[in-house]
Design an enzyme around this catalytic site. Structure first.
Site, PDB file in Angstrom:
ATOM      1  N   ASP A  70      -8.027  -5.080  -0.302  1.00 20.40           N
ATOM      2  CA  ASP A  70      -8.497  -5.942  -1.321  1.00 20.40           C
ATOM      3  C   ASP A  70      -8.268  -7.457  -1.027  1.00 20.40           C
ATOM      4  O   ASP A  70      -8.625  -8.220  -1.818  1.00 20.40           O
ATOM      5  CB  ASP A  70      -7.855  -5.634  -2.494  1.00 20.40           C
ATOM      6  CG  ASP A  70      -8.349  -4.156  -3.094  1.00 20.40           C
ATOM      7  OD1 ASP A  70      -7.700  -3.282  -3.292  1.00 20.40           O
ATOM      8  OD2 ASP A  70      -9.464  -3.886  -3.005  1.00 20.40           O
ATOM      9  N   HIS A 126       0.742  -1.232  -0.054  1.00 25.69           N
ATOM     10  CA  HIS A 126      -0.087   0.162   0.117  1.00 25.69           C
ATOM     11  C   HIS A 126       0.756   1.183   0.086  1.00 25.69           C
ATOM     12  O   HIS A 126       2.093   1.344   0.692  1.00 25.69           O
ATOM     13  CB  HIS A 126      -0.972   0.073   1.173  1.00 25.69           C
ATOM     14  CG  HIS A 126      -2.043   1.060   0.965  1.00 25.69           C
ATOM     15  ND1 HIS A 126      -1.988   2.378   1.276  1.00 25.69           N
ATOM     16  CD2 HIS A 126      -3.266   0.693   0.845  1.00 25.69           C
ATOM     17  CE1 HIS A 126      -3.206   2.864   1.066  1.00 25.69           C
ATOM     18  NE2 HIS A 126      -3.957   1.909   0.793  1.00 25.69           N
TER      19      HIS A 126
END
Ligand code: SDX
Length: 423
Positions: free
Chosen positions: A365, A308
């Protein structure tokens, strides 16, 4: 007490003001750098070190794994709130009173239908059209059915009505894209149903029989939409702000957000994670082999759902979704073998020096696709689910940008092309 930094360059010194946010984040305000330094600019591909705005909507701390919407911790909202209450909080800035929430829900309920002429667009798509392609274009089509929304001098009431229309119609547009792709008749929304129930009714209902949404599925969907509702200046929110900064209407700005979210490095990752897990399962479940591939610079394979830009610790949403995954699959009696592969992948990666050194953790996700599949959502609708959740966040970001009268976004560049030459 205002602080400032000093930049020394080429024998000159430039004072740069430093701003401090409410969570003590500090930023060099380079708004006057070019003018005061005879042309110096900064450059930062991907904006990894560059703030685009001052925002009061969402706060995240990547090192500590903190995420708050308007100051409320995501863990509390996911546990206690509802998606429409969170949508109101993000857009209006405060939690609604009961009467405010009731009115918000009532307004949304009474705008869930789309103009019958919009059905013609569905007939024009190829049957295997990806629903994100349908969603991005159909959101733009909404702007053509409501031309008053294109007026840059729109009133606050116009904007509020457009916000209600978007929140109300996106689930209908999304569900109809799915029905269209499987050749089923579309299901019209029912005013007696709540937001999530109505969406499930339009997705899985049939005109030939009554549909009752499983309360476990409704609760899971509510939680997933809350977890996806906003995430400060991510790629798609930045696209919404940039398009909106030219005074383009809200529908077109949101359509830009849908398009940006579709990319597999962003919201498209939830579909890519399931496709990756299915591929690993089909390959015999050799998790170690795939972790090695993800580390190999010569191999384009990446561990989708990992890493991320901001979180260098566990994505707090991934933590909540992973726990919800176990609960929901056991409540629904679903045994999905890729869940075990996902857990093995996570375990191996979190101990591997490559991932540890780069602070790569599972992101929002990584587990969400497993839940969506357990809820019966088809894989190519996973990113549509992300868009449904992110819609209030995009709206809040656009509203803040327009209310703050931020200038049109127009970055500078450093030219590295050919010098002047004659034709
Ligand atoms: C979302 O911004 C947001 O807030 C987004 C989001 C939201 O709510 O809006 O949180 C939603 O988009 C989550 C991210 C979903 N994407 C994925 O899961 C795709 C896989 N992840 C990566 O592509 C990547 O981690 C990004 C895109 C998420 C972040 O990329 P960055 O910040 O540009 O980091 P990078 O690509 O420069 O990677 C740094 C290093 C590199 O290695 P080195 O060059 O330093 O040797 O880490 C490596 C990368 O190769 N790396 C990975 C990896 N992610 C980063 N290696 C293997 N597998 C991965 N998943």
């Amino acid at each position: 007490m205002s602080q400032e930094a000093t930049l020394s360059f080429d024998g000159n010194e430039y004072k740069i003001p430093v701003i401090t946010g409410t969570e003590n984040e500090k930023a060099l305000d380079i708004g006057k750098l070019r003018a005061s330094s005879g042309g110096l600019i900064t450059i930062d591909p991907g904006f990894k070190n560059t703030g685009s705005t001052k925002s009061a909507i969402t706060f995240l701390d990547g090192e500590k794994g903190i995420l708050r919407y308007r100051g409320y911790p995501i863990e509390q909202l996911a546990e206690k709130s509802s998606f429409l209450e969170v949508a109101y909080l993000l857009i209006e800035g405060e939690l609604p009173s009961k009467s405010e929430l009731d009115l918000f829900k009532q307004n949304i309920t009474h705008h869930t239908l789309i103009h019958e002429d919009m059905k013609r667009f569905y007939e024009a798509y190829p049957s295997k059209a990806h629903p994100m392609g349908v969603l991005a274009s159909m959101v733009n089509v909404l702007s053509t059915f409501y031309p008053e929304s294109q007026n840059p001098n729109r009133t606050e009431e116009d904007v509020d009505l457009t916000i209600i229309r978007l929140l109300a119609k996106l689930p209908t547009i999304a569900a109809w894209a799915y029905k269209n792709s499987i050749g089923h008749p579309v299901m019209y929304p029912k005013n007696k149903l709540g937001y999530c129930e109505n969406f499930l009714h339009m997705m899985f209902g049939m005109p030939t029989e009554d549909f009752e949404a499983d309360p476990v599925v409704v609760a899971a969907l509510e939680k997933l939409l809350i977890l996806h509702a906003d995430h400060e200046q991510n790629c798609s929110a930045s696209a919404v702000r940039l398009v909106g900064s030219s005074q383009a209407n809200l529908y077109s700005s949101i359509a830009a957000g849908v398009a940006a979210l579709w990319g597999p490095l962003h919201g498209g990752a939830n579909q890519a994670v399931i496709e990756m897990l299915d591929k690993i399962k089909a390959d015999g479940g050799n998790v170690a082999k795939w972790v090695e591939k993800a580390k190999d610079k010569n191999d384009s394979f990446r561990l989708m759902g990992f890493g991320h830009r901001v979180y260098k610790n566990f994505d707090p949403r991934a933590r909540i979704i992973k726990k919800a995954c176990d609960d929901i699959l056991s409540k629904l009696g679903v045994n999905d073998p890729v869940l075990d592969i996902a857990k093995q992948l996570e375990e191996v990666a979190l101990k591997d020096e490559y991932f540890v050194a780069r602070k790569l953790y599972p992101n929002v996700d990584f587990y969400s696709g497993i839940i969506y599949r357990a809820l019966g959502i088809p894989t190519d609708m996973f990113t549509v689910m992300f868009a449904l959740g992110r819609l209030p966040g995009w709206i809040a970001q656009w509203k803040e940008m327009t209310e703050n009268k931020e200038p049109i976004g127009r970055p500078r560049q450093v030219y590295v092309g050919a010098n002047e030459r004659n034709y």
